[in-house]
Structures are given as C-alpha cells and as structure tokens.
Motif scaffolding. Structure first.
Motif, PDB file in Angstrom:
ATOM      1  N   LYS A 187       9.220   9.265 -10.206  1.00  0.00           N
ATOM      2  CA  LYS A 187       8.058   8.374 -10.238  1.00  0.00           C
ATOM      3  C   LYS A 187       6.864   9.020  -9.541  1.00  0.00           C
ATOM      4  O   LYS A 187       5.706   8.746  -9.893  1.00  0.00           O
ATOM      5  N   ALA A 188       7.150   9.907  -8.579  1.00  0.00           N
ATOM      6  CA  ALA A 188       6.063  10.582  -7.854  1.00  0.00           C
ATOM      7  C   ALA A 188       5.634  11.870  -8.540  1.00  0.00           C
ATOM      8  O   ALA A 188       4.694  12.544  -8.074  1.00  0.00           O
ATOM      9  N   GLY A 244       0.798  -1.228   0.000  1.00  0.00           N
ATOM     10  CA  GLY A 244       0.000   0.000   0.000  1.00  0.00           C
ATOM     11  C   GLY A 244       0.822   1.266   0.000  1.00  0.00           C
ATOM     12  O   GLY A 244       0.251   2.368   0.050  1.00  0.00           O
ATOM     13  N   THR A 245       2.149   1.156  -0.072  1.00  0.00           N
ATOM     14  CA  THR A 245       2.998   2.351  -0.089  1.00  0.00           C
ATOM     15  C   THR A 245       2.868   3.039  -1.443  1.00  0.00           C
ATOM     16  O   THR A 245       3.151   2.439  -2.486  1.00  0.00           O
ATOM     17  N   ASP A 246       2.414   4.310  -1.446  1.00  0.00           N
ATOM     18  CA  ASP A 246       2.278   5.030  -2.719  1.00  0.00           C
ATOM     19  C   ASP A 246       3.593   5.729  -3.064  1.00  0.00           C
ATOM     20  O   ASP A 246       4.571   5.670  -2.320  1.00  0.00           O
ATOM     21  N   ASP A 247       3.586   6.433  -4.221  1.00  0.00           N
ATOM     22  CA  ASP A 247       4.823   7.048  -4.714  1.00  0.00           C
ATOM     23  C   ASP A 247       5.347   8.130  -3.771  1.00  0.00           C
ATOM     24  O   ASP A 247       6.558   8.273  -3.579  1.00  0.00           O
ATOM     25  N   LEU A 248       4.451   8.913  -3.178  1.00  0.00           N
ATOM     26  CA  LEU A 248       4.900   9.962  -2.261  1.00  0.00           C
ATOM     27  C   LEU A 248       5.502   9.363  -0.990  1.00  0.00           C
ATOM     28  O   LEU A 248       6.486   9.874  -0.449  1.00  0.00           O
ATOM     29  N   ALA A 249       4.913   8.265  -0.545  1.00  0.00           N
ATOM     30  CA  ALA A 249       5.465   7.588   0.632  1.00  0.00           C
ATOM     31  C   ALA A 249       6.847   7.014   0.318  1.00  0.00           C
ATOM     32  O   ALA A 249       7.746   7.006   1.173  1.00  0.00           O
ATOM     33  N   GLN A 250       7.023   6.565  -0.925  1.00  0.00           N
ATOM     34  CA  GLN A 250       8.337   6.053  -1.330  1.00  0.00           C
ATOM     35  C   GLN A 250       9.383   7.163  -1.278  1.00  0.00           C
ATOM     36  O   GLN A 250      10.530   6.937  -0.869  1.00  0.00           O
TER      37      GLN A 250
END
Length: 400
Positions: A341-342, A308-314
């Motif tokens: 990617k984000a 569930g980790t999205d691009d901003l969390a990455q």
C-alpha cells in the motif's frame, strides 16, 4: 474374631464336660411302670445328643417339604424374570444395532416375561422409533412421563423426535423440562445452549452457560470459551443495532474470559479507537499478536491507527508487529501488505519471499498478484497468481 472366640468357648465346654463325665461317670436309673433302666451318665449324654440330632433333621425335613411349593414358585419366577431381563438387554442391543426385526421380537418377549411396565415401555418406544412408527413411539414416551423413575428417559425420547422433526420450539421446551428434572446434566446443558444459539437467543444462552459454570456442569476449559463466543455474538448484535457502548462492554467481558478470541480483541480495539483511545487499542492488538497473529488482527491494527497516519507510518507500525512475533508467516504477510500500500515493492517482495512455499496459501498468492501488477504492470503474471489462488492454474503452468 468374636465368632471364632465363641466357637473355641463352645469346644472348651464340650471337652470339659466329656472329661468330667469320664472321670466321674456316675449312673442314672429310670423306674417306670415296671420298667427299670440303669446306665451311666455318659450313655445318657450320648442318647440326648443323638435324639437332638434326629429331631433337628426331622424338623428340617418337614420344613423343607412344607416350603417346597413356595420355593418352586419363587424359582420359576426368578428364572422367568432372568429370561425377561435377558430379552430386554438383547432388545436394547438390537435397537443400538438398528436391527428392527430382532428389537421387535425381544420387545414382545420382554413384555410377556417382565411385569415391569417402565422398563418394557422404554424398549417398546425405542423399537417403535426404530421401526418408523413415530406416533406409537410418541405415545410410549408420553406414558413414561407419568412415572418419576422414567420421566427423564421419556423426555429424552420426545426430545429426539422433536429434533428429528425440526420442531425447535418443542425441543427447547423439552430440554428446559429435562433441565428442571435433573439440573446440570451435561448433555442437557449442551443441548439447551445449542437450541438457544439456533434461535439466536444469545442472552439466554449466556445465562445457561453461567449457570453451568456455577454448578460445575461443564468443565471450565469448555464453558469459559463457549461463554466468550456467545458474548461476542451478543456484542455483534448490539453493535449492529448501534449500541456501541454495550457492545464494548460485552466484548471486554468476552476478552477477559478468553484472551485468544480474536473477534473480541478486534472489536474492543476498534471501539476503543472510536473513543479516541488509539494507543490503548494498538497495545491490545500487540499483546494478542504476540500470542496468535491473525489477518483479522492485522486489519484491526490498520484501522486503529491515529488520525493522519500515512502509508509509510503504517509500515513502521507493522514493523512493530513483526518484531513481536518474527517467526510467524502472518507477521511477514501483514508487513508485506502494508508495504504494498505504501509502494515499497522491494520490501513487500522481501517479506513475501520469506514465507513462500511450494504450495502457497491463497492469500499469499493474491498478495503476489498485487505485487506483480503494481510493481511491473505484469497482468499475465498477476493472472497466474490469481489462478493459483483459486486452484485453477493448469498443471503444466504450475510445473513450469
């Protein structure tokens, strides 16, 4: 010390005897068959000494004459042997220098002068090998196996031939034989490991290195990283076969042996994440990143993110990596890639600019191409960066 004392004692006895004879000369008389000789004891003592000296000299002369033929023969043998060993040495030097004609000449000379087949056979074998006469060299080396003193040299010669001919099975057999003759010989151990690696026999290679560590045949600084690399090759094989638990066990052992081995850290992290241990996996990569940032670690770090980790969390996760090693260009490129990617174009450009050089590496050029295309849709700028990455950019464009 004892000899010096003994000499002084002898001198003392002689001096004492001389003094006694001087103070008490006495006399002696010989009366035999009408002959009468009268004299002092001093004269008698001198006569005895002179007679003893003459007898000793005569004895040495007679002994020398009697032993002269033997000494002459021994001297000739010694000179012949010396010439033979000189020829042997010169022949081996010629082999090392690749001088076939000189090696052949000295080999024949040594064989004629030295009655020691093992030594001359070695030179003859190497000369034949240098001369391209592989069958003759093979026969010489095989003969050397019959003598315990030259068996090891014979095996090495046959091993060299097997390697030159590409016969890996025979080479491995000979290497194993050499290892039995002289267990733990460094070059034999290294050769055996190399052959086992070529055959992809990772388990046997690992066992060989483990034995080398036990015998101290190889320095730990060489043996431990080597064993770690072999364990990882074995782990990759098990992973491809679907044996992930075994692969994790092997990768963990490799990591313990060499914490700088990136492939071991990456595999451990991914397999731990598959078991639901994402936090432990990320911690493992972070520890390694603080020592040696690497693109392989960056990809693994992205893969072990919690579900569930999205691009901003990455991006936030990669900011943690940057904080662990902010001075390394790899930290900025990893964060720039996550930012791309984000869709954080400004953030990506900021980090890429911090590592930009006059001669940027291909990976940096590819990231710049992605940025130009994604942010501005500038396909021409992207094409130029890709050309630069592949080294195809025209000189005038680079100058501009």
């Amino acid at each position: 010390m004892f000899r010096a004392i003994l000499i002084f004692v002898k001198i003392g006895i002689i001096v004492t005897a001389g003094i006694l004879l001087t103070e008490y000369p006495g006399e002696f008389v010989i009366d035999w068959q009408g002959w009468r000789i009268e004299s002092s004891l001093v004269v008698l003592a001198l006569a005895v000494v002179i007679a003893a000296i003459l007898i000793a000299m005569l004895t040495r002369l007679v002994t020398g004459v009697l032993h002269a033929p033997k000494h002459f023969i021994d001297a000739r043998r010694s000179a012949r042997r010396e010439r033979g060993y000189k020829a042997l040495t010169q022949g081996l030097v010629a082999v090392a220098a690749g001088d076939t004609a000189e090696a052949r000449k000295q080999s024949k000379r040594a064989e004629a002068l030295i009655s020691d087949p093992p030594l001359t056979r070695l030179l003859a074998a190497q000369t034949a090998q240098l001369d391209g006469k592989t069958e003759a060299a093979h026969d010489y080396f095989t003969e050397m196996l019959q003598d315990p003193n030259t068996a090891f040299l014979g095996i090495r010669g046959l091993l060299t031939q097997a390697l030159n001919e590409g016969d890996l099975a025979e080479a491995r057999r000979l290497t194993e034989q050499a290892n039995k003759l002289r267990p733990g010989t460094p070059w034999v151990v290294r050769q055996l490991i190399d052959l086992q690696r070529r055959e992809r026999n990772w388990g046997a290679a690992v066992d060989t290195v483990a034995e080398a560590i036990k015998r101290k045949s190889l320095p730990e600084s060489e043996a431990k990283p080597l064993k770690a690399t072999l364990l990882m090759a074995q782990a990759q094989e098990k992973y491809s076969a679907g044996l992930k638990d075994t692969a994790l066990k092997l990768a963990t052992e490799a990591h313990k042996l060499d914490v700088t081995l990136i492939s071991a850290t990456a595999m451990m992290a991914r397999l731990l994440a598959e078991k639901g241990k994402q936090t432990k996996a990320a911690k493992l990569i972070e520890e390694c990143w603080a020592r040696t940032p690497d693109p392989v670690l960056a990809r693994a770090f992205a893969d072990v993110a919690p579900p569930g980790t999205d691009d901003l969390a990455q991006v936030r996760r990669f900011e943690t990596l940057l904080s662990l090693n902010p001075g390394d260009p790899e930290s900025h490129m990893a964060l720039a890639e996550a930012s791309l990617k984000a869709g954080l174009w400004g953030e990506a450009r900021n980090h890429l600019s911090k590592v930009m050089t006059d001669d940027p590496e291909p990976r940096l050029c590819r990231l710049m191409a992605m940025l130009e295309e994604s942010e501005h849709g500038d396909l021409e700028a992207a094409r130029q960066w890709l050309a630069k990455a592949s080294g195809d950019l025209p000189a005038e464009t680079e100058a501009a």
